[in-house]
Design an enzyme around this catalytic site. Structure first.
Site, PDB file in Angstrom:
ATOM      1  N   CYS A   5      11.304   5.811  -9.142  1.00 35.29           N
ATOM      2  CA  CYS A   5      12.294   5.218  -9.830  1.00 35.29           C
ATOM      3  C   CYS A   5      13.754   4.937  -9.024  1.00 35.29           C
ATOM      4  O   CYS A   5      13.965   5.749  -8.118  1.00 35.29           O
ATOM      5  CB  CYS A   5      13.045   6.354 -11.017  1.00 35.29           C
ATOM      6  SG  CYS A   5      11.886   6.751 -12.044  1.00 35.29           S
ATOM      7  N   ARG A  53      10.484   1.256  -5.594  1.00 30.56           N
ATOM      8  CA  ARG A  53      10.552   2.727  -5.858  1.00 30.56           C
ATOM      9  C   ARG A  53       9.894   3.085  -7.195  1.00 30.56           C
ATOM     10  O   ARG A  53       9.643   4.360  -7.581  1.00 30.56           O
ATOM     11  CB  ARG A  53      12.154   3.039  -5.981  1.00 30.56           C
ATOM     12  CG  ARG A  53      12.836   3.140  -4.951  1.00 30.56           C
ATOM     13  CD  ARG A  53      14.263   3.520  -4.896  1.00 30.56           C
ATOM     14  NE  ARG A  53      14.187   4.914  -5.233  1.00 30.56           N
ATOM     15  CZ  ARG A  53      14.639   5.846  -4.057  1.00 30.56           C
ATOM     16  NH1 ARG A  53      14.647   5.615  -2.987  1.00 30.56           N
ATOM     17  NH2 ARG A  53      14.463   7.078  -4.528  1.00 30.56           N
ATOM     18  N   TRP A  59       9.308   4.532 -12.688  1.00 30.02           N
ATOM     19  CA  TRP A  59       7.836   4.948 -12.411  1.00 30.02           C
ATOM     20  C   TRP A  59       7.537   6.089 -13.273  1.00 30.02           C
ATOM     21  O   TRP A  59       8.265   7.362 -13.401  1.00 30.02           O
ATOM     22  CB  TRP A  59       7.616   5.369 -10.896  1.00 30.02           C
ATOM     23  CG  TRP A  59       6.477   5.666 -10.500  1.00 30.02           C
ATOM     24  CD1 TRP A  59       5.541   4.990  -9.977  1.00 30.02           C
ATOM     25  CD2 TRP A  59       5.969   7.164 -10.567  1.00 30.02           C
ATOM     26  NE1 TRP A  59       4.364   5.583  -9.837  1.00 30.02           N
ATOM     27  CE2 TRP A  59       4.361   6.715 -10.137  1.00 30.02           C
ATOM     28  CE3 TRP A  59       6.369   8.210 -10.974  1.00 30.02           C
ATOM     29  CZ2 TRP A  59       3.485   8.062 -10.041  1.00 30.02           C
ATOM     30  CZ3 TRP A  59       5.235   9.435 -10.919  1.00 30.02           C
ATOM     31  CH2 TRP A  59       4.074   9.129 -10.395  1.00 30.02           C
ATOM     32  N   ASN A  97      16.786   9.269 -12.341  1.00 33.04           N
ATOM     33  CA  ASN A  97      15.443   9.479 -11.507  1.00 33.04           C
ATOM     34  C   ASN A  97      15.178  10.949 -11.254  1.00 33.04           C
ATOM     35  O   ASN A  97      16.147  11.529 -10.661  1.00 33.04           O
ATOM     36  CB  ASN A  97      16.037   8.860 -10.017  1.00 33.04           C
ATOM     37  CG  ASN A  97      14.815   8.796  -8.819  1.00 33.04           C
ATOM     38  OD1 ASN A  97      13.896   9.288  -9.207  1.00 33.04           O
ATOM     39  ND2 ASN A  97      15.303   8.776  -7.703  1.00 33.04           N
ATOM     40  N   GLY A  98      13.877  11.208 -11.691  1.00 36.46           N
ATOM     41  CA  GLY A  98      13.733  12.513 -11.338  1.00 36.46           C
ATOM     42  C   GLY A  98      12.864  13.166 -12.591  1.00 36.46           C
ATOM     43  O   GLY A  98      12.589  12.392 -13.368  1.00 36.46           O
ATOM     44  N   GLU A 148      -6.903   8.027   7.239  1.00 39.84           N
ATOM     45  CA  GLU A 148      -5.687   6.968   6.845  1.00 39.84           C
ATOM     46  C   GLU A 148      -6.393   5.566   6.501  1.00 39.84           C
ATOM     47  O   GLU A 148      -5.760   4.880   5.448  1.00 39.84           O
ATOM     48  CB  GLU A 148      -4.842   6.853   8.040  1.00 39.84           C
ATOM     49  CG  GLU A 148      -3.893   5.797   8.095  1.00 39.84           C
ATOM     50  CD  GLU A 148      -3.102   5.698   6.915  1.00 39.84           C
ATOM     51  OE1 GLU A 148      -2.918   6.833   6.176  1.00 39.84           O
ATOM     52  OE2 GLU A 148      -2.201   4.725   6.754  1.00 39.84           O
ATOM     53  N   LYS A 183      -5.517   3.599   3.051  1.00 34.33           N
ATOM     54  CA  LYS A 183      -5.064   2.387   2.859  1.00 34.33           C
ATOM     55  C   LYS A 183      -5.962   1.338   1.926  1.00 34.33           C
ATOM     56  O   LYS A 183      -5.323   0.696   0.942  1.00 34.33           O
ATOM     57  CB  LYS A 183      -5.105   1.663   4.107  1.00 34.33           C
ATOM     58  CG  LYS A 183      -4.082   1.906   5.283  1.00 34.33           C
ATOM     59  CD  LYS A 183      -2.529   1.680   4.786  1.00 34.33           C
ATOM     60  CE  LYS A 183      -1.761   2.593   3.974  1.00 34.33           C
ATOM     61  NZ  LYS A 183      -1.078   3.550   4.522  1.00 34.33           N
ATOM     62  N   GLU A 202      -5.597   2.534  -1.795  1.00 34.68           N
ATOM     63  CA  GLU A 202      -4.071   2.543  -2.385  1.00 34.68           C
ATOM     64  C   GLU A 202      -3.888   1.045  -2.711  1.00 34.68           C
ATOM     65  O   GLU A 202      -3.183   0.686  -3.749  1.00 34.68           O
ATOM     66  CB  GLU A 202      -3.106   3.291  -1.688  1.00 34.68           C
ATOM     67  CG  GLU A 202      -2.338   2.624  -0.771  1.00 34.68           C
ATOM     68  CD  GLU A 202      -1.386   3.151   0.114  1.00 34.68           C
ATOM     69  OE1 GLU A 202      -0.992   3.530   1.060  1.00 34.68           O
ATOM     70  OE2 GLU A 202      -0.397   3.830  -0.722  1.00 34.68           O
ATOM     71  N   HIS A 255     -23.579  16.837   5.622  1.00 35.71           N
ATOM     72  CA  HIS A 255     -23.145  18.062   4.823  1.00 35.71           C
ATOM     73  C   HIS A 255     -23.012  17.626   3.492  1.00 35.71           C
ATOM     74  O   HIS A 255     -22.671  18.324   2.521  1.00 35.71           O
ATOM     75  CB  HIS A 255     -22.085  18.833   5.197  1.00 35.71           C
ATOM     76  CG  HIS A 255     -22.290  19.413   6.679  1.00 35.71           C
ATOM     77  ND1 HIS A 255     -23.652  20.370   7.031  1.00 35.71           N
ATOM     78  CD2 HIS A 255     -21.916  19.290   7.795  1.00 35.71           C
ATOM     79  CE1 HIS A 255     -23.532  20.879   8.414  1.00 35.71           C
ATOM     80  NE2 HIS A 255     -22.331  19.903   8.981  1.00 35.71           N
ATOM     81  N   LYS A 272       6.961   3.672  -3.648  1.00 40.77           N
ATOM     82  CA  LYS A 272       7.167   3.953  -2.250  1.00 40.77           C
ATOM     83  C   LYS A 272       7.617   5.479  -1.934  1.00 40.77           C
ATOM     84  O   LYS A 272       7.142   6.091  -1.076  1.00 40.77           O
ATOM     85  CB  LYS A 272       8.197   3.158  -1.694  1.00 40.77           C
ATOM     86  CG  LYS A 272       8.474   3.118  -0.212  1.00 40.77           C
ATOM     87  CD  LYS A 272       7.234   2.595   0.524  1.00 40.77           C
ATOM     88  CE  LYS A 272       7.476   2.788   2.001  1.00 40.77           C
ATOM     89  NZ  LYS A 272       6.172   2.418   2.552  1.00 40.77           N
TER      90      LYS A 272
HETATM   91  O1  M6R Z   1       8.151   8.753   2.660  1.00 40.76           O
HETATM   92  P1  M6R Z   1       6.875   9.737   3.013  1.00 40.76           P
HETATM   93  O2  M6R Z   1       6.563   9.503   4.393  1.00 40.76           O
HETATM   94  O3  M6R Z   1       7.406  11.305   3.143  1.00 40.76           O
HETATM   95  O4  M6R Z   1       5.854   9.384   1.944  1.00 40.76           O
HETATM   96  C1  M6R Z   1       4.700  10.261   2.123  1.00 40.76           C
HETATM   97  C2  M6R Z   1       3.477   9.290   1.380  1.00 40.76           C
HETATM   98  O5  M6R Z   1       3.980   9.500  -0.064  1.00 40.76           O
HETATM   99  C3  M6R Z   1       3.277   8.131   1.795  1.00 40.76           C
HETATM  100  O6  M6R Z   1       2.738   8.179   3.101  1.00 40.76           O
HETATM  101  C4  M6R Z   1       2.152   7.568   0.979  1.00 40.76           C
HETATM  102  O7  M6R Z   1       1.076   8.282   1.197  1.00 40.76           O
HETATM  103  C5  M6R Z   1       1.940   5.879   1.250  1.00 40.76           C
HETATM  104  N1  M6R Z   1       1.976   5.318   0.051  1.00 40.76           N
HETATM  105  C6  M6R Z   1       0.636   5.724   2.053  1.00 40.76           C
HETATM  106  O8  M6R Z   1       0.686   4.288   2.382  1.00 40.76           O
END
Ligand code: M6R
Length: 607
Positions: free
Chosen positions: A2, A27, A73, A99-100, A480, A484, A487, A503, A602
């Site tokens: 948010c 956000r 959000w 926001n929260g 990672e 990617k 997501e 395994h 984000k």
């Molecule tokens: O702002 P931050 O680095 O603390 O965020 C952590 C995760 O929320 C962030 O890396 C998230 O996994 C990304 N969307 C991945 O691409």
């Protein structure tokens, strides 16, 4: 999650709010709304969907003299027009943007309901408006201050009252709130991007602070009405950094920017004479650094994988035991804090709630926690005991890319320093520095061949599921790569140590489940080659990222992408960028919303 923005000033109110919300959209982007204050009335427009959907329903002539906006959000209550913020009290005179999460909202709702308040939404946030209404007797700031102690959970909060023209009250607990000071205008928002086109003078609010805002003035005080003198900071980001420029998405822009952002993270921090790193921000003397016996890195998501990669190298090069822990787990685990352990909180946004809470938990036990953050002035950066800014510039795409490689760079500099203080000789230090300095050049050559990864994405984007397989320092990079793809392309992907497939995960292998192997030239290469053969023997397609000239791998794999030769410790940089590009192009093929993938946001400021 948010984004909120409040504005008092003379500019066209709806323009300021809608453009501000557009900047905050990363956000949260499932619904949005604005509240326009005009003499003694409030007008609210809210809409499910993106800011452009909200913009479409706001009449061009609609404006006001003070106002606020919210991009959501969803946490409590579905994504609907009604559940979008702002929310109002029974009279419609009080409006809030939140926001929260209000954790005790059910109890408050029940109590307020029994007192005659009627609720119209499924959200937790609506109770705030009614609570303030129940406390209000002519002084809005007082009503907010009386309400805030009854709220459990997190909030960045903006409140308006129809009878208090040109006044916005802001309050903060756990969710960010920044005040912007313009010329005869003031802003309150969740982050600086919302106000950057108007002012660069900002004040970062802390938990427990309440702000009273008008166009010409602001006062910050605590809940006991004690005024707080706040330091005014200057935003270092440039407005152009918030634009896509010639790129079609922020994500691809940010992937390409890595050639510049990695050197920025190194800038002024490499001491070539001593073959070490200069990291003044750590706020630690050499003697204190020498006393470190163990390092624990806490983070979430992509930042966690950067931490895992660095922990591997810290142990191997500096011979300091190092582990990475998910902040969300650590904070509820009653962690053991020991003398000689140094903690790092790695967070691009510096606002991730799980990481922030873990920092606070550790600090309350006497730990020293250093931050590796991108956003200057963010909560984790401010609350940690020192640290390193990675200076990537704003990262807008939800999928983190350039922050990952800059986090690695900052952590690698720390590793160099630790290693040089222990076992690493001057010459080895020089070689390490040369390796790190060569990374941007290597990335340039990968980016020049982005088309090859686009072709691979064309071939493989219809896969049901993917495995990403790596070993050693590239095991977290495999995780990672899988993150990617999940997501932004919404393709199921699992990252594994290639050694672990036997395994269990190998049972997933079929023609529609390709495996992406990360094959650098290290001591585990021959093992990876065996694992590739095991997958091939079971009919699974294999794509390999391997070093230039690696014929053996090319002969086994169905497809290869060659990365420039670089020593093992720097291989994560050259492995991760092709994975970022591959995910990006798969998402394009599948026509996904690359920068704003579904269900995500984000900055994760809720638990
Ligand atoms: O702002 P931050 O680095 O603390 O965020 C952590 C995760 O929320 C962030 O890396 C998230 O996994 C990304 N969307 C991945 O691409």
């Amino acid at each position: 999650m948010c984004g909120i923005i409040g504005y008092c000033g003379k500019k066209h109110l709806t323009d300021v709010l809608l453009t501000g919300l557009k900047r905050l959209e990363y956000r949260g982007y499932d619904s949005a709304g604005i509240c326009l204050g005009n003499s003694n009335s409030l007008t609210i427009y809210k809409k499910e969907g993106k800011i452009r959907d909200l913009t479409a329903i706001v009449p061009r002539e609609a404006t006001g003299s003070w106002g606020m906006g919210h991009t959501r959000w969803a946490t409590h209550g579905g994504v609907t027009d009604v559940n979008a913020h702002p929310h109002t009290d029974c009279s419609g005179k009080i409006a809030i943007c939140h926001n929260g999460i209000i954790e005790n909202y059910s109890r408050l709702k029940e109590k307020l309901g029994s007192e005659g308040h009627s609720f119209h939404t499924e959200t937790d946030s609506e109770v705030i408006a009614h609570l303030i209404e129940s406390m209000y007797s002519g002084d809005l700031e007082k009503a907010v201050k009386d309400s805030v102690p009854l709220l459990q959970g997190t909030f960045g909060l903006l409140v308006m009252h129809a009878d208090h023209p040109c006044e916005i009250i802001g309050a903060r607990n756990g969710s960010p709130l920044v005040l912007g000071i313009g010329e005869n205008e003031m802003f309150l928002a969740s982050d600086v991007s919302a106000m950057m086109s108007h002012t660069k003078q900002v004040v970062y609010c802390e938990d427990g602070e309440v702000v009273k805002l008008s166009a010409l003035d602001y006062q910050v005080s605590d809940l006991r009405n004690r005024p707080i003198d706040k330091e005014v900071s200057r935003i270092s980001w440039e407005l152009e950094e918030l634009e896509k420029g010639k790129f079609s998405h922020f994500m691809i822009k940010e992937i390409f920017e890595q050639v510049q952002s990695i050197p920025r993270a190194m800038n002024g921090r490499v001491d070539e004479n001593q073959a070490t790193a200069r990291l003044g921000g750590l706020n630690m003397t050499e003697r204190e650094l020498l006393g470190i016996k163990r390092v624990v890195i806490i983070a979430a998501g992509t930042s966690f994988y950067a931490g895992q990669t660095a922990a591997w190298l810290l142990e191997s090069l500096a011979r300091i035991p190092a582990v990475t822990e998910l902040a969300s787990e650590l904070r509820y685990r009653n962690p053991l804090v020991e003398e000689g352990t140094l903690y790092f909180a790695v967070s691009q946004s510096g606002e991730t709630l799980d990481t922030l809470m873990a920092v606070r938990e550790l600090q309350s036990k006497g730990a020293r926690v250093l931050g590796i953050c991108n956003v200057v002035g963010s909560t984790i950066a401010r609350e940690s005991d020192g640290g390193v800014y990675i200076h990537s510039g704003p990262e807008i795409a939800v999928a983190s890319t350039k922050a990952f490689t800059s986090q690695l760079t900052a952590l690698y500099l720390f590793i160099l320093k630790m290693a040089r203080m222990r076992h690493m000789a001057w010459l080895q230090g020089q070689t390490f520095i040369e390796g790190l300095l060569s990374v941007p050049r290597c990335l340039e050559s990968i980016l020049a061949r982005a088309g090859e990864l686009q072709a691979l994405a064309k071939k493989y984007h219809q896969a049901e599921s993917f495995l990403f397989l790596g070993r050693g320092i590239n095991y977290p990079v495999a995780l990672e790569g899988a993150l990617k793809l999940k997501e932004i392309a919404y393709i199921h992907a699992e990252g594994c140590s290639a050694a672990e497939i036997k395994h269990g995960p190998i049972a997933l292998i079929n023609q529609n489940t390709p495996s992406m192997f990360l094959v650098p030239e290290d001591h585990l290469r021959s093992k990876l080659i065996s694992n590739m053969k095991e997958i091939k023997a079971r009919g699974g397609p294999v794509i390999a990222l391997c070093m230039e000239g690696d014929r053996e791998t090319a002969e086994i794999a169905d497809d290869v992408f060659y990365v420039p030769k670089i020593s093992e410790e720097f291989s994560p940089f050259v492995m991760v960028v092709p994975l970022q590009l591959f995910a990006y192009y798969c998402a394009l093929e599948l026509e996904r919303n690359v920068d704003q993938p579904r269900n995500l946001a984000k900055s994760v400021t809720v638990e």
